[in-house]
Design an enzyme around this catalytic site. Structure first.
Site, mmCIF file in Angstrom:
data_model
loop_
_atom_site.group_PDB
_atom_site.id
_atom_site.type_symbol
_atom_site.label_atom_id
_atom_site.label_comp_id
_atom_site.label_asym_id
_atom_site.label_seq_id
_atom_site.Cartn_x
_atom_site.Cartn_y
_atom_site.Cartn_z
ATOM 1 N N ASP A 14 0.859 -1.181 0.000
ATOM 2 C CA ASP A 14 0.000 0.000 0.000
ATOM 3 C C ASP A 14 0.901 1.239 0.000
ATOM 4 O OD1 ASP A 14 -1.856 1.958 0.459
ATOM 5 O OD2 ASP A 14 -2.754 1.021 2.226
ATOM 6 N N ASP A 110 -2.964 2.672 -5.895
ATOM 7 C CA ASP A 110 -1.901 2.672 -4.901
ATOM 8 C C ASP A 110 -1.784 1.380 -4.105
ATOM 9 O OD1 ASP A 110 -4.381 3.251 -3.915
ATOM 10 O OD2 ASP A 110 -3.706 4.645 -2.399
ATOM 11 N N GLU A 111 -2.605 0.391 -4.409
ATOM 12 C CA GLU A 111 -2.527 -0.865 -3.657
ATOM 13 C C GLU A 111 -2.392 -2.040 -4.615
ATOM 14 O OE1 GLU A 111 -5.617 -1.390 -0.719
ATOM 15 O OE2 GLU A 111 -5.853 0.763 -0.493
#
Lengths: 425, 90
Positions: A14, A110-111
């Site tokens: 993350d 973003d993950e």
């Protein structure tokens, strides 16, 4: 939940305060300062999209109004979003993950989940080692930080990356999960939102461990099928695999969940023949886009709009095996329509839509059927090739010629109604 | 802070580069904003890295120019250096 020899090793990576961190990486003068990235400030309804780590102590929350955020933190730096930059950073990060495994599944920009079960031996044999290396590389190569969770399924990995932020690594193991995972409040479990949390609290379920021990009867009564899913998450029994994507793209923005097309018919549809022509036309364009996207679908859905009151309903069916074949999708869509909609003057239809979901990449593994004819997809590919060279109307299905109003309509290019727009208007 | 250097700024520069058949890119010369041209004697290192001093990320080349080592970044498609802003130049 005894130790299992065949446990997978899943990482969830993350990127911390992603948008704000990228802005700080691009503009070193912003480092160490409270920064938020917010949308459309000049329209007066701008909200906080992401806050920097330094903005958190001021109590600034994601999705609150920018003016509120400014009140909490005078001198707050507010920046407009630069999506091209975020995409670039996201893409480079994913390229780094691909150095460790080919199984990298994005969850937003973003993950990402990484399944390193079968590659960990190539990288020092320890999940912690891989996580540390990834963390250090992201810092050195992108100038931002990540928090990484290591678990044996996607749920425990995701929990781990949320457990400690920023710039941290948390390993959930068969030894420590009772303390760390089961002891955590139930809202820390993926997919437990505010409403679910409230219901669980009402039954006295406060922790993930308590949810893991909830009874069948209670879950069935309160949540139905979803309840059992949540409990399996809490028990660490999620078997969902990390899906493989096209590594060359490294591009999560292209991740598509469904393909669809809909049309308000040139005239109201009052007979089977016209309905069938339109369904096949739509299914054909949908299947063509599906193949162009390199995907196969497992679910076919239709939407039907009533000519009288303009209300609509949707129906869907699951296919036995994934497909990108026009005929399979068209026949399924037609079956759905016939099963649900009388087609006569009394029940005139204004519009129809066909949509496919549950997509999987066509280059991935898939279940073949003994009984289906796979030549169908080869035929479709040949037709796609012809259409690419000579245009979409160069070859048409006989059924589409039965409705003069539809004749010569290039439904793939001329009609690009977004399926969501059609289904949820 | 290094003596005589106030700070550094991101300075985009014109670069002459060789793209080989493997797709590798080797910078050969830099043209400065005032028109001066600096030949690159040697590329000593090449890796992806964040430009911590001026911000941004790209392929970072450690190059030797006239006996001195400096970083040159390829941001794709632009090149930049971490240019020195001398003391007193604001």
């Amino acid at each position: 939940m005894d130790p299992v020899l065949s446990d997978r090793i899943i990482l969830h990576v993350d990127m911390n305060s992603f948008y704000a961190s990228v802005e700080q990486a691009e503009h070193p003068e912003l480092r160490g300062k409270p920064v938020v990235v917010g949308g459309e400030e000049d329209r007066r309804h701008g909200i906080v999209l992401t806050k920097s780590i330094e903005a958190k102590p001021y109590g600034i929350k994601t999705a609150e109004a920018l003016w509120e955020a400014r009140q909490k933190c005078p001198g707050l730096i507010v920046l407009p979003p630069h999506y091209h930059l975020y995409k670039r950073y996201s893409k480079i990060a994913r390229a780094i993950y691909y150095d460790y495994t080919d199984l990298v599944e994005p969850f937003g920009l973003d993950e990402n989940w990484l399944d390193i079960t079968s590659t960990v031996q190539l990288h020092g044999g320890s999940a912690l080692l891989v996580a540390r290396e990834i963390s250090e590389r992201i810092k050195a190569e992108l100038g931002v930080t990540v928090s990484i969770g290591i678990g044996w399924d996607k749920i425990t990995a995701k929990f781990g990356s949320d457990y400690k932020k920023p710039d941290a690594i948390t390993q959930i193991t068969r030894e420590n999960y009772r303390e760390i995972f089961w002891g955590a409040p139930v809202r820390d479990l993926l997919y437990v939102g505010r409403a679910t949390e409230r219901k669980l609290h009402a039954a006295g379920i406060e922790t993930i461990g308590q949810l893991a021990h909830a009874s069948d009867g209670y879950l069935q009564r309160t949540f139905g099928k979803i309840g059992f899913m949540l409990r399996s998450f809490a028990r660490g029994e999620d078997t969902t695999t990390v899906k493989s994507y096209d590594a060359r793209r490294c591009d999560v923005a292209r991740q598509i969940k469904s393909y669809g097309n809909g049309l308000t018919a040139p005239h109201d549809i009052t007979c089977e023949r016209d309905a069938k022509a339109l369904i096949y036309l739509l299914a054909e364009s949908v299947a063509q886009r599906l193949r162009e996207g390199g995907m196969r679908a497992k679910t076919v859905a239709i939407a039907v709009r009533d000519a009288e009151d303009l209300t609509y309903y949707t129906r869907q069916m699951h296919l036995g095996a994934s497909t990108a074949a026009t005929m399979v999708i068209a026949d399924s869509a037609w079956q759905l329509l016939v099963d649900n909609q009388p087609l006569d003057e009394e029940h005139a239809v204004r519009g129809l839509a066909v949509r496919v979901t549950s997509l999987i990449p066509s280059n991935g593994n898939r279940q073949l059927s003994f009984f289906k004819d796979h030549a169908q997809e080869d035929l479709d590919h040949a037709i796609d090739g012809l259409r690419q060279r000579f245009g979409n109307t160069c070859i048409q299905r006989g059924i589409e010629l039965t409705d003069e109003a539809l004749l010569g309509l290039d439904i793939k290019n001329d009609n690009t109604v977004h399926p969501v727009g059609y289904l949820h208007r | 802070m290094v003596q005589g250097i106030a700070h550094r700024k991101k300075q985009y520069v014109e670069v002459t580069a060789l793209h080989d058949e493997e797709g590798l890119v080797a910078p050969l010369a830099i043209k400065w904003e005032d028109g001066r041209r600096f030949e690159i004697d040697e590329v000593l290192d090449r890796r992806r890295a964040a430009a911590l001093k001026v911000g941004g990320t790209g392929t970072r080349y450690l190059v030797r120019i006239g006996g001195r080592e400096t970083f040159l970044y390829y941001e794709d498609p632009r090149w930049f250096v971490e240019a020195i802003v001398p003391d007193g130049a604001a």
